[in-house]
Write a protein that holds these residues in place. Structure first.
Motif, PDB file in Angstrom:
ATOM      1  N   ARG A  62       0.852  -1.185   0.000  1.00  0.00           N
ATOM      2  CA  ARG A  62       0.000   0.000   0.000  1.00  0.00           C
ATOM      3  C   ARG A  62       0.891   1.240   0.000  1.00  0.00           C
ATOM      4  NH1 ARG A  62      -3.681   1.746   5.156  1.00  0.00           N
ATOM      5  NH2 ARG A  62      -3.694   3.977   4.700  1.00  0.00           N
ATOM      6  N   PRO A  63       0.614   2.191  -0.876  1.00  0.00           N
ATOM      7  CA  PRO A  63       1.506   3.354  -1.014  1.00  0.00           C
ATOM      8  C   PRO A  63       1.621   4.163   0.274  1.00  0.00           C
ATOM      9  CG  PRO A  63      -0.057   3.229  -2.834  1.00  0.00           C
ATOM     10  CD  PRO A  63      -0.505   2.235  -1.820  1.00  0.00           C
ATOM     11  N   LYS A  64       2.823   4.551   0.585  1.00  0.00           N
ATOM     12  CA  LYS A  64       3.053   5.418   1.736  1.00  0.00           C
ATOM     13  C   LYS A  64       2.382   6.768   1.482  1.00  0.00           C
ATOM     14  CE  LYS A  64       6.764   7.325   4.609  1.00  0.00           C
ATOM     15  NZ  LYS A  64       8.235   7.436   4.796  1.00  0.00           N
ATOM     16  N   GLY A  65       1.661   7.245   2.464  1.00  0.00           N
ATOM     17  CA  GLY A  65       0.962   8.517   2.319  1.00  0.00           C
ATOM     18  C   GLY A  65      -0.491   8.383   1.946  1.00  0.00           C
ATOM     19  N   SER A  66      -0.933   7.172   1.566  1.00  0.00           N
ATOM     20  CA  SER A  66      -2.359   6.981   1.306  1.00  0.00           C
ATOM     21  C   SER A  66      -3.094   6.933   2.640  1.00  0.00           C
ATOM     22  CB  SER A  66      -2.604   5.698   0.511  1.00  0.00           C
ATOM     23  OG  SER A  66      -2.252   4.554   1.270  1.00  0.00           O
ATOM     24  N   PRO A 210      -1.435   9.250  -2.547  1.00  0.00           N
ATOM     25  CA  PRO A 210      -0.443  10.305  -2.317  1.00  0.00           C
ATOM     26  C   PRO A 210      -0.173  11.040  -3.622  1.00  0.00           C
ATOM     27  CG  PRO A 210       0.630   8.170  -2.444  1.00  0.00           C
ATOM     28  CD  PRO A 210      -0.849   7.894  -2.464  1.00  0.00           C
ATOM     29  N   SER A 211       0.399  12.219  -3.531  1.00  0.00           N
ATOM     30  CA  SER A 211       0.629  13.052  -4.710  1.00  0.00           C
ATOM     31  C   SER A 211       1.574  12.409  -5.717  1.00  0.00           C
ATOM     32  CB  SER A 211       1.179  14.418  -4.289  1.00  0.00           C
ATOM     33  OG  SER A 211       2.393  14.254  -3.570  1.00  0.00           O
ATOM     34  N   THR A 212       2.353  11.423  -5.262  1.00  0.00           N
ATOM     35  CA  THR A 212       3.291  10.757  -6.151  1.00  0.00           C
ATOM     36  C   THR A 212       2.603   9.762  -7.088  1.00  0.00           C
ATOM     37  OG1 THR A 212       3.692   9.158  -4.375  1.00  0.00           O
ATOM     38  CG2 THR A 212       5.257  10.991  -4.601  1.00  0.00           C
ATOM     39  N   LEU A 213       1.323   9.468  -6.842  1.00  0.00           N
ATOM     40  CA  LEU A 213       0.589   8.523  -7.682  1.00  0.00           C
ATOM     41  C   LEU A 213      -0.499   9.254  -8.461  1.00  0.00           C
ATOM     42  CD1 LEU A 213       0.027   5.291  -5.531  1.00  0.00           C
ATOM     43  CD2 LEU A 213       1.469   5.557  -7.535  1.00  0.00           C
ATOM     44  N   ALA A 214      -0.311   9.389  -9.748  1.00  0.00           N
ATOM     45  CA  ALA A 214      -1.308   9.988 -10.647  1.00  0.00           C
ATOM     46  C   ALA A 214      -1.796  11.348 -10.165  1.00  0.00           C
ATOM     47  CB  ALA A 214      -2.490   9.036 -10.824  1.00  0.00           C
ATOM     48  N   GLY A 215      -0.931  12.079  -9.483  1.00  0.00           N
ATOM     49  CA  GLY A 215      -1.293  13.415  -9.016  1.00  0.00           C
ATOM     50  C   GLY A 215      -1.964  13.459  -7.666  1.00  0.00           C
ATOM     51  N   GLY A 216      -2.319  12.284  -7.141  1.00  0.00           N
ATOM     52  CA  GLY A 216      -2.882  12.219  -5.800  1.00  0.00           C
ATOM     53  C   GLY A 216      -4.364  12.551  -5.735  1.00  0.00           C
ATOM     54  N   SER A 217      -4.942  12.281  -4.566  1.00  0.00           N
ATOM     55  CA  SER A 217      -6.353  12.586  -4.317  1.00  0.00           C
ATOM     56  C   SER A 217      -6.547  12.820  -2.828  1.00  0.00           C
ATOM     57  CB  SER A 217      -7.260  11.448  -4.793  1.00  0.00           C
ATOM     58  OG  SER A 217      -6.957  10.234  -4.111  1.00  0.00           O
ATOM     59  N   THR A 218      -7.603  13.550  -2.507  1.00  0.00           N
ATOM     60  CA  THR A 218      -7.954  13.840  -1.120  1.00  0.00           C
ATOM     61  C   THR A 218      -9.314  13.237  -0.801  1.00  0.00           C
ATOM     62  OG1 THR A 218      -9.115  15.892  -1.660  1.00  0.00           O
ATOM     63  CG2 THR A 218      -6.723  16.034  -1.279  1.00  0.00           C
ATOM     64  N   LYS A 219      -9.668  13.260   0.463  1.00  0.00           N
ATOM     65  CA  LYS A 219     -10.990  12.801   0.871  1.00  0.00           C
ATOM     66  C   LYS A 219     -12.073  13.598   0.155  1.00  0.00           C
ATOM     67  CE  LYS A 219     -13.976  12.323   4.935  1.00  0.00           C
ATOM     68  NZ  LYS A 219     -14.090  12.506   6.412  1.00  0.00           N
ATOM     69  N   THR A 220     -11.874  14.907   0.038  1.00  0.00           N
ATOM     70  CA  THR A 220     -12.851  15.751  -0.646  1.00  0.00           C
ATOM     71  C   THR A 220     -13.000  15.352  -2.113  1.00  0.00           C
ATOM     72  OG1 THR A 220     -12.436  17.610   0.839  1.00  0.00           O
ATOM     73  CG2 THR A 220     -13.439  18.118  -1.284  1.00  0.00           C
ATOM     74  N   ASP A 221     -11.868  15.054  -2.787  1.00  0.00           N
ATOM     75  CA  ASP A 221     -11.920  14.609  -4.176  1.00  0.00           C
ATOM     76  C   ASP A 221     -12.800  13.365  -4.323  1.00  0.00           C
ATOM     77  OD1 ASP A 221     -10.157  16.596  -4.998  1.00  0.00           O
ATOM     78  OD2 ASP A 221      -8.396  15.299  -4.744  1.00  0.00           O
TER      79      ASP A 221
END
Length: 235
Positions: A62-66, A210-221
């Motif tokens: 699992r990616p670090k930062g997710s 995380p931002s390192t994967l396809a630009g990342g995403s947030t809970k809001t996204d």
């Protein structure tokens, strides 16, 4: 373009040593007692997958930062449909099992997948749509038919959508189906449909990227994605 996300689909079953529960109508209902639901091997259990805006592929670890976005547990009961619990059924907290429900949009007549909605069936369907037959037993279909291409879409809780995809095929074929159901940035149908297995269960967790994967995403996204702000899952 839809936001990227990471997810995990674990197979579960009800502990065969417990006494089965029934609701007030005599229908089987999964238990929420401690130890009543167990993770099992098979399917894509214990694997992480990444939806990178264009496709779905396996990823490890699992990616670090997710970050955990949402978890839902779902069982299929033959002749009844789906039971849905918010959270992980192998370690349930305060929520209980609810029948799969829908909320209906009054503007574009889309159907929102949820565990706590107002409606038993899809809002409207078009005759050319194939995804309702892939994802949902007939009990969830509606006789409200439209010819308009702008009506009859599907949105809602993302983990529930992924659970329905899992139930649309067998455990053994799910590994092959996941890359097929999301291609070129959109959700697709597949031809690996098999009869659903009674009392099969899954726990689905969706994570931010995380931002390192396809630009990342947030809970809001991801919340906006669930509400159709990036386009519907299916049209």
């Amino acid at each position: 373009m839809s936001p990227p996300f990471v997810f995990k689909i674990d197979e579960i079953r009800e502990n065969p040593d417990i006494r089965p529960r029934e609701d007030s109508r005599g229908r089987w209902i999964p238990s929420t007692d401690p130890g009543s639901n167990q993770r099992i091997s098979g399917g894509v259990s214990n694997r992480y997958y990444h939806c990178d805006r264009q496709r779905i592929c396996q990823i490890s670890p699992r990616p670090k930062g997710s970050r955990t976005f949402k978890t839902f547990s779902v069982y299929y009961s033959a002749g009844q449909g789906f039971w849905v619990l918010r959270g992980d059924a192998t370690k349930p907290e305060d929520d209980g099992w609810h029948p799969l429900r829908f909320n209906h949009s009054t503007t574009d007549y889309a159907s929102f997948l949820t565990n706590a909605g107002q409606h038993d069936t899809l809002c409207v369907q078009r005759r050319d749509q194939q995804w309702p037959r892939m994802l949902l037993p007939d009990v969830y279909h509606t006789n409200m038919v439209t010819e308009s291409q702008q009506y009859g879409g599907l949105v809602g809780e993302l983990p529930i959508l992924l659970a329905l995809v899992a139930f649309s095929t067998s455990r053994d074929w799910l590994e092959n189906v996941l890359p097929l159901v999301f291609k070129d940035g959109g959700w697709q149908i597949h031809s690996y449909k098999v009869p659903r297995m009674d009392k099969r269960g899954v726990v689905v967790t969706v994570y931010t990227c995380p931002s390192t994967l396809a630009g990342g995403s947030t809970k809001t996204d991801l919340e906006q994605y669930e509400h159709g702000c990036f386009g519907k899952y299916y049209y």
